[in-house]
Design a protein around this motif. Structure first.
Motif, short mmCIF file in Angstrom:
data_model
loop_
_atom_site.label_atom_id
_atom_site.label_comp_id
_atom_site.label_asym_id
_atom_site.label_seq_id
_atom_site.Cartn_x
_atom_site.Cartn_y
_atom_site.Cartn_z
N MET A 1 -2.60 -5.37 -2.56
CA MET A 1 -1.61 -4.74 -3.39
C MET A 1 -1.87 -5.45 -4.56
SD MET A 1 2.39 -4.58 -2.69
CE MET A 1 2.24 -5.46 -1.19
N THR A 2 -1.71 -4.77 -5.76
CA THR A 2 -1.96 -5.35 -7.02
C THR A 2 -0.68 -5.64 -7.79
OG1 THR A 2 -0.95 -3.05 -8.42
CG2 THR A 2 -3.39 -3.33 -7.40
N ASN A 3 -0.67 -6.58 -8.69
CA ASN A 3 0.59 -7.46 -9.45
C ASN A 3 1.05 -6.09 -10.17
OD1 ASN A 3 -0.08 -9.83 -8.57
ND2 ASN A 3 -1.51 -10.27 -10.51
N ILE A 4 0.57 -5.26 -10.61
CA ILE A 4 1.34 -4.07 -11.19
C ILE A 4 2.43 -3.47 -10.16
CG2 ILE A 4 1.17 -1.62 -12.11
CD1 ILE A 4 -1.62 -2.48 -13.13
N VAL A 5 1.80 -3.11 -8.95
CA VAL A 5 2.90 -2.49 -7.78
C VAL A 5 3.93 -3.55 -7.56
CG1 VAL A 5 2.94 -1.75 -5.42
CG2 VAL A 5 0.89 -1.03 -7.14
N ASP A 6 3.43 -4.65 -7.44
CA ASP A 6 4.54 -5.97 -6.94
C ASP A 6 5.43 -6.00 -8.07
OD1 ASP A 6 3.21 -6.86 -4.89
OD2 ASP A 6 2.06 -8.22 -5.52
N ALA A 7 5.22 -5.95 -9.29
CA ALA A 7 5.97 -5.97 -10.31
C ALA A 7 7.15 -4.57 -10.46
CB ALA A 7 5.27 -6.18 -11.72
N ALA A 8 6.27 -3.51 -10.15
CA ALA A 8 7.26 -2.26 -10.13
C ALA A 8 8.43 -2.39 -9.20
CB ALA A 8 6.46 -1.01 -9.96
N TRP A 9 7.95 -2.94 -8.08
CA TRP A 9 8.84 -3.16 -6.83
C TRP A 9 10.09 -4.09 -7.04
CZ3 TRP A 9 10.48 0.09 -3.26
CH2 TRP A 9 9.52 0.80 -2.63
N LEU A 43 3.46 0.64 4.20
CA LEU A 43 2.66 1.80 3.98
C LEU A 43 3.52 2.22 2.54
CD1 LEU A 43 2.29 3.83 7.12
CD2 LEU A 43 0.57 2.45 5.67
N LEU A 44 4.66 2.18 2.37
CA LEU A 44 5.41 2.54 1.08
C LEU A 44 5.14 1.26 -0.08
CD1 LEU A 44 8.44 4.56 2.13
CD2 LEU A 44 6.20 5.31 1.55
N ARG A 45 5.27 0.08 0.38
CA ARG A 45 5.07 -0.93 -0.39
C ARG A 45 3.91 -1.09 -1.10
NH1 ARG A 45 7.41 -4.60 3.00
NH2 ARG A 45 5.21 -5.24 3.65
N ARG A 46 2.95 -0.44 -0.59
CA ARG A 46 1.52 -0.42 -1.33
C ARG A 46 1.44 0.79 -2.18
NH1 ARG A 46 -3.03 -0.65 2.90
NH2 ARG A 46 -3.73 1.11 1.86
N LEU A 47 2.42 1.40 -2.64
CA LEU A 47 2.51 2.57 -3.30
C LEU A 47 3.25 2.15 -4.53
CD1 LEU A 47 3.11 5.56 -1.03
CD2 LEU A 47 0.77 4.71 -1.96
N HIS A 48 3.12 2.63 -5.70
CA HIS A 48 3.72 2.48 -6.89
C HIS A 48 5.10 3.10 -7.18
CE1 HIS A 48 4.67 2.39 -11.30
NE2 HIS A 48 4.11 1.38 -11.25
N PRO A 49 6.04 2.32 -6.98
CA PRO A 49 7.47 3.37 -6.97
C PRO A 49 7.97 3.34 -8.48
CG PRO A 49 7.83 0.80 -6.74
CD PRO A 49 6.34 1.05 -7.03
N TRP A 50 8.81 4.60 -8.63
CA TRP A 50 9.41 4.81 -9.79
C TRP A 50 10.63 5.60 -9.40
CZ3 TRP A 50 9.55 9.87 -11.73
CH2 TRP A 50 8.45 10.77 -10.97
#
Length: 135
Positions: A1-9, A43-50
């Motif tokens: 998982m990327t820092n970008i995805v972590d930050a978005a969550w 599985l959803l935590r790996r995706l970019h949320p918006w």
């Protein structure tokens, strides 16, 4: 998982995706529950949320120009949820009173080999996938 995805969550989890206080909208608590439930799913935590319009969307890429190939979940005024998509023109999949059921419906409809989120936009992801497929 990327820092970008972590930050978005993190941003969505701490703000519930909407700049309203609980006394300003009846949608905030059901939406907050939805966000927490979706984040709990690996599985959803790996995706970019918006978010937008009390909807939680999931993208296979991290930049605007997001993918629209995953169903999204919205909150109804009565505290229930709807699952639609993956496109705005797609028919409603279902309505449910359970955030867990709504999240499960999205997981059941994830594209094959979905995630982790690609760093870039949907066009760059498509080019990357095309190049990988031709090797």
């Amino acid at each position: 998982m990327t820092n970008i995805v972590d930050a978005a969550w993190h941003d969505i989890l701490t703000t519930c995706g909407e700049p309203f206080r609980p006394d300003e909208s009846p949608l905030l608590e059901p939406f907050a529950q939805l966000v927490r439930t979706a984040h709990a799913e690996p599985l959803l935590r790996r995706l970019h949320p918006w978010t937008g319009m009390w909807e939680l969307h999931f993208s296979r890429c991290t930049e605007v120009g997001y993918t629209w190939d995953i169903p999204y979940i919205g909150t109804l005024r009565d505290g229930r949820y709807y699952v639609e998509g993956p496109h705005r023109s797609s028919p409603r999949i279902a309505e449910t009173g359970s955030a867990q059921a709504a999240v499960a419906m999205v997981i059941d409809r994830l594209p094959p080999r979905c995630g982790p989120a690609f760093i870039g936009n949907a066009g760059e992801l498509a080019a990357h996938e095309k190049a990988r497929g031709s090797k």
